[in-house]
Design an enzyme around this catalytic site. Sequence first.
Site, PDB file in Angstrom:
ATOM      1  N   HIS A 193       0.835  -1.206   0.000  1.00 25.87           N
ATOM      2  CA  HIS A 193       0.000   0.000   0.000  1.00 25.87           C
ATOM      3  C   HIS A 193       0.867   1.254   0.000  1.00 25.87           C
ATOM      4  CE1 HIS A 193      -3.290  -2.625   1.318  1.00 25.87           C
ATOM      5  NE2 HIS A 193      -4.114  -1.619   1.161  1.00 25.87           N
ATOM      6  N   ASN A 224       8.299  -3.676   3.158  1.00 30.24           N
ATOM      7  CA  ASN A 224       6.893  -3.448   3.475  1.00 30.24           C
ATOM      8  C   ASN A 224       6.562  -3.791   4.918  1.00 30.24           C
ATOM      9  OD1 ASN A 224       4.074  -3.117   3.179  1.00 30.24           O
ATOM     10  ND2 ASN A 224       3.832  -5.263   2.580  1.00 30.24           N
ATOM     11  N   ASP A 316      14.749  18.179  -0.605  1.00 34.47           N
ATOM     12  CA  ASP A 316      15.505  18.600  -1.793  1.00 34.47           C
ATOM     13  C   ASP A 316      16.083  17.402  -2.539  1.00 34.47           C
ATOM     14  OD1 ASP A 316      15.209  21.342  -1.845  1.00 34.47           O
ATOM     15  OD2 ASP A 316      16.982  21.728  -0.609  1.00 34.47           O
ATOM     16  N   GLU A 319      13.385  15.532  -4.338  1.00 39.09           N
ATOM     17  CA  GLU A 319      13.017  16.291  -5.545  1.00 39.09           C
ATOM     18  C   GLU A 319      14.041  16.057  -6.660  1.00 39.09           C
ATOM     19  OE1 GLU A 319      12.464  20.370  -4.347  1.00 39.09           O
ATOM     20  OE2 GLU A 319      10.335  20.024  -3.928  1.00 39.09           O
ATOM     21  N   ASP A 325       8.257  18.704  -7.870  1.00 36.36           N
ATOM     22  CA  ASP A 325       8.323  19.841  -6.957  1.00 36.36           C
ATOM     23  C   ASP A 325       7.349  19.565  -5.822  1.00 36.36           C
ATOM     24  OD1 ASP A 325       8.483  22.188  -5.582  1.00 36.36           O
ATOM     25  OD2 ASP A 325       7.669  23.461  -7.181  1.00 36.36           O
ATOM     26  N   GLN A 335       9.420  26.809   1.507  1.00 35.02           N
ATOM     27  CA  GLN A 335       9.915  25.576   0.860  1.00 35.02           C
ATOM     28  C   GLN A 335      11.435  25.493   0.932  1.00 35.02           C
ATOM     29  OE1 GLN A 335       8.560  24.019  -3.070  1.00 35.02           O
ATOM     30  NE2 GLN A 335       7.147  25.743  -3.018  1.00 35.02           N
ATOM     31  N   GLU A 339      12.776  22.245   2.749  1.00 35.59           N
ATOM     32  CA  GLU A 339      13.249  21.193   1.852  1.00 35.59           C
ATOM     33  C   GLU A 339      14.746  20.927   2.000  1.00 35.59           C
ATOM     34  OE1 GLU A 339      11.713  22.274  -2.005  1.00 35.59           O
ATOM     35  OE2 GLU A 339       9.653  21.770  -1.395  1.00 35.59           O
TER      36      GLU A 339
HETATM   37 MN    MN Z   1       2.483  -1.930   3.554  1.00 39.75          MN
HETATM   38 MN    MN Z   2       9.323  21.937  -3.582  1.00 35.89          MN
END
Ligand code: MN
Ligand code: MN
Length: 345
Positions: A193, A224, A316, A319, A325, A335, A339
């Site tokens: 999930h 997991n 960062d 990203e 973003d 941000q 970030e």
């Molecule tokens: Mn899971």
């Molecule tokens: Mn950002």
Amino acid sequence: MLKSALWAGLGGLWLGLSGCEAILPILTDILSEAPGQPVSVQADRLLPPCVDDDCNCGDFRDQALAQQVLDGFEGDPFVLDRDGNGLACESLPPVSSGLDPSVPPSDNLHLTLGNPSNAATGNPNNYLIERHQYALAYNRDRGIANWVSWHLDARWLGNTERQNDFRQDGGLPAGFYQVTPNDYRNSGYDRGHIVPSADRTANVKDNSATFLMTNILPQAPENNQGLWRGLEEFERDLVYQEDRELFILAGGYGEKDTLAGGKLTIPTRLWKVIVVLDQPGQGVAGVSANSRIIAIDVPNSNDLLEDWRSYQTTIDRIELATGYDLLSQVPVEIQAVLEANLSQE
Ligand code: MN
Ligand code: MN
């Protein structure tokens, strides 16, 4: 600074200042660095999170990013340049295509902090699906979401039992392959999930929505059932024990292998970002430069450290690895601070 650039710069300087002895200590310092170490203290902060454990070519969205990692370390410790020609991961696309055109802000609760890839309905590999329970950007060719975003506070938590009704997502557009629960059979990977079942227990409908295959990705069982689950419990404890309001984003990137005849990609890396609001009920205004941020990026592997805290990074760097973003609706000054902060739980 990358070592090759440093060498090139010093080489020029050396030629220009022939006989100048002041440069010798600098060169000596560079030459004494052990192979496999980042070329500077800064380098690992400017490189994708895989450099903290082990990068493989499948972890990179393009050749340019792989090249940055190759150039950022002495001695090619990740073996990204097998033929020794100085170029990393030459089978990758040279550069990734940029983000899709920007989209207007959404009033969907789960997109309060933004739409990280500008997902809409025009690009089948960045296809926005908005539900009452979460929002996601689906990737048709990979058969998994690029990212899923969801809000979590006490209202989403109740006593509903786990429905376990894994099923294909009939809401996908015509022509999209619908991944089925059976596509995972005998793969060695869990149906992992993204929005955890236990984050949606207020009623049967909400819980059942987490079992749509668009919210599921192939996840190594020990990932997991181990550290990933540990972080899921941690996020709910922030709500149960501290009555916090959270925005959570998670996804997988890279390509390790495929299932379902190539229609379902096994990502190489999984990431999650949790933003803890300072004040509940204020939407994006509840995020400040002092907000608590949790960010991890972890191999989709069975060979892991036990604690998710070992895989903390900065937004960062996520990203950089994904090309998204994150937190795009948060004012850019905030941000910039949030970030760059290393997640430190
Ligand atoms: Mn899971
Ligand atoms: Mn950002």
